[in-house]
Every structure is written in C-alpha cells, then in structure tokens.
Scaffold this active site. Structure first.
Site, PDB file in Angstrom:
ATOM      1  N   ASP A 181       0.830  -1.199   0.000  1.00 44.38           N
ATOM      2  CA  ASP A 181       0.000   0.000   0.000  1.00 44.38           C
ATOM      3  C   ASP A 181       0.873   1.261   0.000  1.00 44.38           C
ATOM      4  O   ASP A 181       2.111   1.171   0.107  1.00 44.38           O
ATOM      5  CB  ASP A 181      -0.912  -0.041   1.241  1.00 44.38           C
ATOM      6  CG  ASP A 181      -2.233   0.668   1.008  1.00 44.38           C
ATOM      7  OD1 ASP A 181      -2.373   1.354  -0.015  1.00 44.38           O
ATOM      8  OD2 ASP A 181      -3.124   0.548   1.867  1.00 44.38           O
ATOM      9  N   ASP A 238     -10.713   3.153  -2.876  1.00 50.85           N
ATOM     10  CA  ASP A 238     -11.241   1.933  -2.251  1.00 50.85           C
ATOM     11  C   ASP A 238     -12.688   1.655  -2.663  1.00 50.85           C
ATOM     12  O   ASP A 238     -13.550   2.528  -2.572  1.00 50.85           O
ATOM     13  CB  ASP A 238     -11.189   2.059  -0.729  1.00 50.85           C
ATOM     14  CG  ASP A 238      -9.757   2.033  -0.217  1.00 50.85           C
ATOM     15  OD1 ASP A 238      -8.821   2.057  -1.034  1.00 50.85           O
ATOM     16  OD2 ASP A 238      -9.589   2.002   1.012  1.00 50.85           O
TER      17      ASP A 238
HETATM   18  C1  GLA Z   1      -6.069   1.332   1.832  1.00 52.30           C
HETATM   19  C2  GLA Z   1      -6.258   0.308   0.722  1.00 52.30           C
HETATM   20  C3  GLA Z   1      -7.326  -0.704   1.124  1.00 52.30           C
HETATM   21  C4  GLA Z   1      -6.924  -1.382   2.417  1.00 52.30           C
HETATM   22  C5  GLA Z   1      -6.678  -0.338   3.500  1.00 52.30           C
HETATM   23  C6  GLA Z   1      -6.061  -0.933   4.753  1.00 52.30           C
HETATM   24  O1  GLA Z   1      -7.191   2.127   2.023  1.00 52.30           O
HETATM   25  O2  GLA Z   1      -6.614   0.949  -0.464  1.00 52.30           O
HETATM   26  O3  GLA Z   1      -7.501  -1.659   0.103  1.00 52.30           O
HETATM   27  O4  GLA Z   1      -5.762  -2.138   2.194  1.00 52.30           O
HETATM   28  O5  GLA Z   1      -5.772   0.671   3.049  1.00 52.30           O
HETATM   29  O6  GLA Z   1      -5.795   0.023   5.742  1.00 52.30           O
END
Ligand code: GLA
Length: 582
Positions: A181, A238
C-alpha cells in the site's frame, strides 16, 4: 512457483533463463538503482527468481481472497484458519482462488528488538509462519499486506527504510503475494516508480518469487511503467459495497470516455503478468444477487484480479455459485489476457468485448440505468460476421445461431447477459492501441501539450486550447492560441517519456474569474502528492496576481503533472509546451 518446485527443465534452457535474467538485471539502469538502494544484482538464485518474477507470475489475473472488505482490521488466527478451510470446502480453491491474503491489521504496533515485523500477539498468537504453514497445508498460497510509507493506513509499522528486512521476513514466513500500500509514502522522498522498483529488487533478492500487488490508489502506474515492476496495480480508490462504487471502480479501468480520453479504458496496458486492478470484490456484500452477479461479470470481462472480499464461512449458496461460476471465470482467466474493452456506452447501457484465445469472443451487455431495457450488440462491434453461435455463460447453454446481431431483452437495472459469440479458430484481432505519438512526446523541437492526450487527471477535465468556459485564452492583454483552461483543483498528467528538456507556459487566473480564492500552480514529477515531486511552485496566486512565466528543466522526466491546488478558481496554462533540442 517456488524455486524448489522448478519444473524439470533441460539444463540448457535453464542456463538460457539465467543468462537472460542476468542480461536484464545487469542493465545500467538497474545497476544504478541497485547502487542507490544497496542491492547488488546478481547471484544465480536471484537471477532465476527475477526470471520467474518477470516471466511466470500472474500470467492470468490473480485469484484469491483478502480480509479487508469482509473484516477490515478485525482479523484473527481462528477466523483466518476458518477462511482457509472454507476456501477448500466451498470449492473456491478448486475454482482457482489460490491466494489467501491478510490485509492491514495483522501486525503488532512495534517491531521486535532486531527491527523485524511481528504478528499482533493478541490476534495471531501462533505467529505468521504457523498461519502461513496452515494455509499452505490446504493447497493454498499465502499473502500479506504491507505499506511503503513509514506506517500502514491503520498506523502500524510500514516498510519505509525496512524494505529488505521486511521482504526477507516475508520470504522466511513463506509469503507468496504482497499487497503493498501507499499510505504516507508521499514523504518517502522517492518517486512511486523508484519506491515500487526498490521493493521489486528486494523481493528478487530474497530468492522467493512473490506477486507484487501495487496499491497505489489512483496514481497512474500504467503511465510510468508499473508493468515492468509489479503484477497488478490499483486504478481506483477503495471500493465500497454499493453499486455506484462498483461502477465507478470499473470505469477507472474500463474508461468512461471522460476519465481517460486517450485510452477510453486501460485495456492496452493489461496483459499476462500485469493487470489493471479496479480493487477487490464486494460480491456477497452487495444488496442483491443481481448486483453481485453484475459486479462479478464486469470484473471477469475486465480481466481484473478476482480477489473475493466476503466472509466465506458464512455466505449464501447464491453468492457461492456466483463466485465459483466456471464459465465467467474461464473468460477472466483466458490465457490470451486481453482486457475486455467497451464497444458501446451511452451512460446507462454498456457493451464490452473480450476476444479470447480460442477464436471466440466474450461479450457483456449491461443495463446500469433505472429503466428496463433491451440491449443489442451488432457483429461489427465485436469483429465477427454472418451466422454465429451465441452461448449464455450464466445459464451454461447455447442459445443458437444468430445473424449480424443479438438482443438481450428486458434487462432490469443491473441486469446483464454474459455471452460467448463465435466458433473456435484463429483468435480475433483487437483494436489498435493508441499510438505513442498521440500521448507522448516523440519528436524534436516544440511540442504543445495540447497536441497530446493527457494520460491521467483528477478534478475537472481541462479544456484544450481555450479557457475553462470555452473562450479564447487571453492573459495580460495577450491572446494565446494554445494551452489549457482548468478549474481548481485540477491535476493533469502528460507523458514526456524522458524526451523533453524544458517545459514552458504562461500561468495565471483567467480574467473572467472574479472570486477571491488563491491557488498554487505546481508542476510535479510523476506523483500527484508529496513535497518531493514539486518541480515548480508559483506561490499563491489570486485574480490580482499578474501572469507568470514558467520555464523549467524537465530533462529525464517521464510523467509531468500540471497541478492547480486550491479551490474553484478558473486558471490557464497558456502556451504550455515542451522543447527538445533538434
Ligand atoms: C487502503 C487500501 C485498502 C486497504 C486499507 C487498509 O485504504 O486501499 O484496500 O488495504 O488501506 O488500511
């Protein structure tokens, strides 16, 4: 595939692989990067890993399960073992879902005395190696989440300045898949491409091939060469368990005629070993089966990674049937690896086409609109002619021969038909990709940026060669025929391809703007956020600030972002161009 499991290949082929891998790993660029990051390119073991990493992993879109959409950070050992059991019992593993991936929330909030990551003792008392062994004992592969910033999005220890030790730890634990990430990475002082590139080298150095999933939000990894670094890259923010989010995530990869006018979909950047990732599945978490099914068919036709995100221990039979549906999955996993592309989109009704390796083509007819609708695909849109067999992939039945077109009747909202058209034979052609000169600087002399498609944007779309309100661009009494009119906040990325030397423009708020907002014009190198990427900053400009001239060195820059940071103001990048000496 793990090293120990290398197939019985002829020694000469193996030697060729090593030589090939060495040739790539010893390129001057890689040597430079290796020096910078203290990684020495090259034992035979690393070279074999490089070969596998670059040539054998994720040849079809990865399939698996990830904990985030179902549980967020609320994960523990017993529950995850239960998921592994369910993956086997419910037929997921046999349907192709191989990777079980733990997302954020698995680690303790401090590293151990040697600086290594440890599993949160209250959630995973037996530790990660034991869990990984359990997952492997079920015939599955194991994945972990980490972040390239100093902390994960949940503020647990990130990998920044621990890159190699973390990848070594993952390799010791038997990790096969890393979701990496980008929270806090804007302060790493490295461009995304260098940062992810560093992890690639660290993974290869461990000697264990691991899939690298680049979670980079909307940052356009495809434009700066993510294909050469990781195996999949996020194209969207997301995903959330509602259809508006599912569709907007799909559009980040599929195109909607507005987001990426250059490509109307990123299909040309996907292929075996590197995939656009519109985020993990919400199938089973949506309101109805019709929604779950539309979501799944979209991801299948888009050759998107199929990473389930529901609680597999507790799902309806209908959800299980959707997620394990054989024929839609076969389309997703087709070895030709073409991402399906839109051939029709009127805002409510969409048609996608995905030519397959066996000469047939998969076609999705989808009604997103509120009213029931018939949707017709004509053969000219999908590259076939005459009488063609049509097969319904959900009903698993041939519908018969159709000449010149097929109509899906009375589709309710989110209703769709997922078909295969044609007969087996020579693979059908795909459309030509957008030629490089349309979206990248390829010639010497002066290139107006408004002669190029932008490759990415956030905020309102720019107007080409006119103000945001569609008028001629006029600043300080001078008329400019070329340039962009934008409304703050606005970020647009152009691909210079390392081919330009200077960027020049005249910048200022448009005289028609009478508001009081102040904005900064910034020129950035590749990354839309983060202080390290700023190449030029105008300082605060208001309607009363006279226009300024920007004239900066952009040698070696691959992707340039013209960014206006602030609110509402109408602004111009007049005469925006780059120069390459003849
Ligand atoms: C980000 C990513 C998500 C998830 C969260 C975890 O928002 O885009 O897919 O992995 O972090 O904290």
């Amino acid at each position: 595939m793990r090293l120990g499991a290398l197939p019985r290949i002829e020694f000469s082929v193996f030697l060729l692989m090593v030589l090939l891998a060495c040739a790539t790993s010893c390129s001057p660029e890689r040597m430079k990067q290796a020096e910078k990051t203290n990684i020495h390119p090259g034992t035979a073991r690393e070279n074999v890993t490089r070969y596998i990493y670059e040539n054998e992993l994720a040849r079809t879109p990865p399939m698996g399960w990830n904990s985030w959409n179902a549980f967020h950070g609320d994960i523990n050992e017993e529950q995850i073992r239960g998921i592994a059991d369910a993956m086997v019992k419910s037929g997921f593993r046999d349907a192709g879902y191989t990777y079980l991936v733990l997302d954020d929330g698995w680690m303790a909030d401090k590293r151990d005395g040697e600086g290594k990551l440890v599993a949160a003792p209250n959630k995973f008392p037996s530790g990660m190696k034991a869990l990984s062994d359990y997952v492997h004992s079920k015939g599955l592969k194991f994945g972990l989440y980490q972040d390239r910033g100093h902390s994960t999005c949940m503020k647990l220890p990130g990998s920044f300045e621990h890159e190699q030790v973390d990848m070594d730890t993952f390799a010791e634990w038997g990790v096969d898949y890393i979701k990496l990430d980008s929270c806090y990475a804007e302060i790493n002082g490295r461009k995304s491409s260098d940062d992810f590139g560093l992890f690639k080298e660290c993974i290869i150095k461990t000697g264990r091939p691991m899939i690298l999933s680049m979670a980079n939000y909307t940052d356009p990894s495809w434009a700066w060469g993510g294909q050469d670094i990781g195996h999949l890259w996020r194209t969207s923010f997301d995903i959330q368990p509602r259809m508006s989010s599912v569709y907007s995530c799909a559009d980040t990869s599929a195109g909607d005629n507005v987001i990426h006018p250059a490509f109307n979909g990123l299909w040309q950047f996907a292929g075996p070993g590197h995939w656009n990732d519109p985020d993990m599945l919400e199938v089973g978490n949506l309101k109805s089966d019709i929604e779950n099914k539309a979501h799944f068919s979209l991801w299948c036709v888009l050759a998107a990674p199929l990473i389930a995100g529901n609680d597999l221990r507790d799902m309806s039979e209908a959800t299980r049937n959707i997620l394990t549906a054989k024929e839609p999955i076969q389309v997703n996993q087709d070895p030709r690896g073409i991402q399906g592309y839109k051939v029709y989109d009127d805002g409510d009704h969409e048609i996608y086409n995905k030519p397959l390796s066996d000469g047939r083509t998969a076609v999705l007819l989808l009604n997103k609109g509120a009213l029931d609708a018939d949707i017709t695909v004509t053969w000219d849109k999908i590259g076939v002619k005459g009488r063609q067999m049509v097969r319904d992939l959900w009903q698993r039945k041939n519908l018969g021969y159709y000449s010149e077109s097929f109509t899906a009747k009375n589709l309710p909202q989110h209703g769709h038909m997922f078909l295969i058209v044609g007969s087996k034979g020579k693979p059908l052609p795909t459309p030509d990709p957008v030629p490089l000169e349309k979206y990248s600087v390829t010639r010497k002399g002066k290139t107006y940026l408004s002669d190029l498609y932008y490759v990415w944007r956030s905020g309102s779309a720019p107007e080409y060669d006119r103000t945001f309100e569609g008028k001629p661009i006029m600043m300080n009494g001078t008329l400019y025929e070329r340039g962009f009119g934008c409304k703050a906040t606005s970020k647009i990325m152009f691909k210079l391809n390392g081919y330009a030397e200077r960027f020049r423009a005249v910048i200022g708020l448009d005289p028609s703007y009478q508001g009081n907002e102040a904005v900064n014009f910034r020129v950035r190198n590749q990354d839309p956020i983060g202080p390290d990427s700023i190449l030029y900053d105008s300082g605060k400009m208001t309607k009363d600030t006279p226009a300024k001239v920007v004239d900066i060195d952009v040698r070696g820059i691959d992707c340039l972002i013209l960014s206006i940071e602030g609110k509402q103001a109408l602004c111009n990048w007049a005469d925006a161009h780059v120069v390459t000496s003849p």
